[in-house]
Structures are given as structure tokens and as C-alpha cells.
Design a protein around this motif. Structure first.
Motif, PDB file in Angstrom:
ATOM      1  N   ASN A  19       0.829  -1.212   0.000  1.00 26.46           N
ATOM      2  CA  ASN A  19       0.000   0.000   0.000  1.00 26.46           C
ATOM      3  C   ASN A  19       0.860   1.258   0.000  1.00 26.46           C
ATOM      4  O   ASN A  19       0.542   2.232  -0.688  1.00 26.46           O
ATOM      5  CB  ASN A  19      -0.965   0.002   1.182  1.00 26.46           C
ATOM      6  N   ARG A  22       2.226   1.701  -3.511  1.00 29.58           N
ATOM      7  CA  ARG A  22       1.157   2.117  -4.426  1.00 29.58           C
ATOM      8  C   ARG A  22       0.756   3.563  -4.205  1.00 29.58           C
ATOM      9  O   ARG A  22       0.436   4.275  -5.159  1.00 29.58           O
ATOM     10  CB  ARG A  22      -0.060   1.193  -4.282  1.00 29.58           C
ATOM     11  N   LYS A  23       0.741   4.017  -2.962  1.00 28.98           N
ATOM     12  CA  LYS A  23       0.393   5.421  -2.693  1.00 28.98           C
ATOM     13  C   LYS A  23       1.363   6.367  -3.394  1.00 28.98           C
ATOM     14  O   LYS A  23       0.974   7.446  -3.834  1.00 28.98           O
ATOM     15  CB  LYS A  23       0.384   5.695  -1.191  1.00 28.98           C
ATOM     16  N   TYR A  25       3.204   5.561  -6.248  1.00 30.91           N
ATOM     17  CA  TYR A  25       3.375   5.354  -7.686  1.00 30.91           C
ATOM     18  C   TYR A  25       2.138   4.923  -8.473  1.00 30.91           C
ATOM     19  O   TYR A  25       2.184   4.913  -9.700  1.00 30.91           O
ATOM     20  CB  TYR A  25       4.488   4.327  -7.925  1.00 30.91           C
ATOM     21  N   ASP A  26       1.060   4.539  -7.810  1.00 31.18           N
ATOM     22  CA  ASP A  26      -0.097   4.011  -8.532  1.00 31.18           C
ATOM     23  C   ASP A  26      -1.280   4.975  -8.423  1.00 31.18           C
ATOM     24  O   ASP A  26      -1.838   5.155  -7.343  1.00 31.18           O
ATOM     25  CB  ASP A  26      -0.491   2.643  -7.974  1.00 31.18           C
ATOM     26  N   ALA A  29      -4.372   3.728  -6.531  1.00 28.13           N
ATOM     27  CA  ALA A  29      -4.184   3.193  -5.178  1.00 28.13           C
ATOM     28  C   ALA A  29      -5.371   3.448  -4.259  1.00 28.13           C
ATOM     29  O   ALA A  29      -5.695   2.600  -3.421  1.00 28.13           O
ATOM     30  CB  ALA A  29      -2.904   3.755  -4.559  1.00 28.13           C
ATOM     31  N   PRO A  34      -4.993  -3.665  -3.648  1.00 29.79           N
ATOM     32  CA  PRO A  34      -3.956  -4.414  -4.374  1.00 29.79           C
ATOM     33  C   PRO A  34      -4.550  -5.693  -4.962  1.00 29.79           C
ATOM     34  O   PRO A  34      -5.298  -6.401  -4.281  1.00 29.79           O
ATOM     35  CB  PRO A  34      -2.928  -4.723  -3.285  1.00 29.79           C
ATOM     36  N   TYR A  82       4.851   0.821 -16.367  1.00 31.76           N
ATOM     37  CA  TYR A  82       4.341   0.123 -15.194  1.00 31.76           C
ATOM     38  C   TYR A  82       5.452  -0.464 -14.326  1.00 31.76           C
ATOM     39  O   TYR A  82       6.463  -0.949 -14.829  1.00 31.76           O
ATOM     40  CB  TYR A  82       3.423  -1.024 -15.625  1.00 31.76           C
ATOM     41  N   THR A 120       0.330  -4.921 -10.253  1.00 34.81           N
ATOM     42  CA  THR A 120       0.788  -3.585 -10.617  1.00 34.81           C
ATOM     43  C   THR A 120       0.860  -2.736  -9.350  1.00 34.81           C
ATOM     44  O   THR A 120      -0.125  -2.642  -8.612  1.00 34.81           O
ATOM     45  CB  THR A 120      -0.163  -2.936 -11.638  1.00 34.81           C
ATOM     46  N   VAL A 121       2.028  -2.148  -9.101  1.00 30.83           N
ATOM     47  CA  VAL A 121       2.189  -1.278  -7.926  1.00 30.83           C
ATOM     48  C   VAL A 121       2.512   0.148  -8.342  1.00 30.83           C
ATOM     49  O   VAL A 121       2.651   1.027  -7.497  1.00 30.83           O
ATOM     50  CB  VAL A 121       3.255  -1.819  -6.937  1.00 30.83           C
ATOM     51  N   GLY A 122       2.625   0.388  -9.653  1.00 31.10           N
ATOM     52  CA  GLY A 122       2.885   1.744 -10.105  1.00 31.10           C
ATOM     53  C   GLY A 122       2.608   1.922 -11.580  1.00 31.10           C
ATOM     54  O   GLY A 122       2.755   0.993 -12.371  1.00 31.10           O
TER      55      GLY A 122
END
Length: 171
Positions: A19, A22-23, A25-26, A29, A34, A82, A120-122
Motif C-alpha cells: 500500500n 502504491r500510494k 506510484y499508482d 491506489a 492491491p 508500469y 501492478t504497484v505503479g
């Protein structure tokens, strides 16, 4: 019917690490938990009941299975730049589920791309930012393990938020 997606929402003890990444880069988020996408967004006339029956018919013999995610990779395609968290255990089962779901009623939505299970995290706007994000996340050496016991169908709301409409329990 709006766009829907079929996903795995893993529940890890250390999900706060994911998390946090992701905050940074995504852009999604705050809209979707996730996840590992099994069937990419599709817009179909299928009712939710028909879709539920498709899951039951396609996945009836799939048992709960273990997954482990570890390490990061970067990917560029026509949709963007990504940052992925890599699946290192459970990949074959996830690929099998993906392939089964894209048969019959969802076959027309299969883009024929080579499917590599990942989280995917970003998603960033340039290769330069992707390189920086990749360098940043490589300081993490966490492993993320859990048992997957359900497959979810989400509807994408008008503000791109995730609304879970079906949860299929694995036997």
C-alpha cells in the motif's frame, strides 16, 4: 452494463508495504485494493448471473492455492509505464485460471497478449520516472505470501472506483 474486471485480491500480513508503494506510484491506489488481474476490463452484455455461472463452470475444480510475490520489474507498453510486483509462486495456477476465464463467454475479450501474472504497484508518465521508481522499490526485500481462496469480479464505477459484485469461493 459497465466495465467489469476479474481479479484476485490477495490478503497479506504485510500488505501495508504494498500500500505504501502504491500510494507513491499508482494513481489507482485509492480506488482499488492491491490485486492480480485475471481478466482485463471488458464491457459485455452478460448479466452478473451469467458471469457468475461462467466462473462456476470454468473454475469448479480449482482449489485454494498458495501464492508468493517478491521482487519488482518494470514494463512499458502502449498503455503506459508500469512497475510490477512479481509473482514467484502460484504463477501456473493463475495462468490456468486466466486461460480458462477467457474461453467461451469471454473469448471475444482476449487480446491475445502474453499473460504474465503480476501485481501492478505503479504507473508513471515517463521512462525516467519509471527508472526512479524501480530504483526506489528495490530497497524492499519483502516476500508476500498467502492462500488464495476466492476470485472476485469488480465493476468499475464512474470515478474508476472498484465495486465488488461477485465473489467466487474456490473449493
Amino acid at each position: 452494463m459497465g466495465a467489469r474486471t476479474i481479479m484476485i485480491f490477495p490478503e497479506f500480513d504485510n500488505i501495508d508495504v504494498i500500500n505504501d508503494i502504491r500510494k507513491k506510484y499508482d494513481p489507482l491506489a485509492n480506488l482499488v485494493l492491491p490485486h492480480i488481474t485475471l481478466v482485463f476490463p471488458f464491457d459485455s452484455e452478460l448479466t452478473n448471473e451469467e458471469l457468475k455461472l461462467h466462473l462456476i463452470g470454468s473454475l469448479g475444480d480449482i482449489n485454494p492455492f498458495k501464492i508468493e510475490l517478491e521482487g519488482f520489474s518494470k514494463h512499458k507498453n502502449k498503455y503506459g509505464n508500469y512497475l510490477f510486483l512479481n509473482v514467484v509462486e502460484g504463477m501456473d495456477v493463475i495462468k490456468n485460471i486466466h486461460d480458462r476465464l477467457y474461453k467461451d463467454k469471454l473469448k471475444q475479450f482476449d487480446a491475445g497478449l502474453d499473460y504474465v501474472p503480476h501485481m501492478t504497484v505503479g504507473k508513471v508518465s515517463s521512462m525516467e520516472l519509471l527508472d526512479k521508481a524501480y530504483d526506489d522499490v528495490n530497497k524492499y526485500n519483502d516476500k508476500f505470501s498467502t492462500v488464495i481462496n476466492k476470485i472476485s469480479v469488480e465493476m468499475i464505477g464512474e470515478h474508476e472506483e472498484s465495486i465488488i459484485i461477485i465473489e467466487h469461493e474456490l473449493n
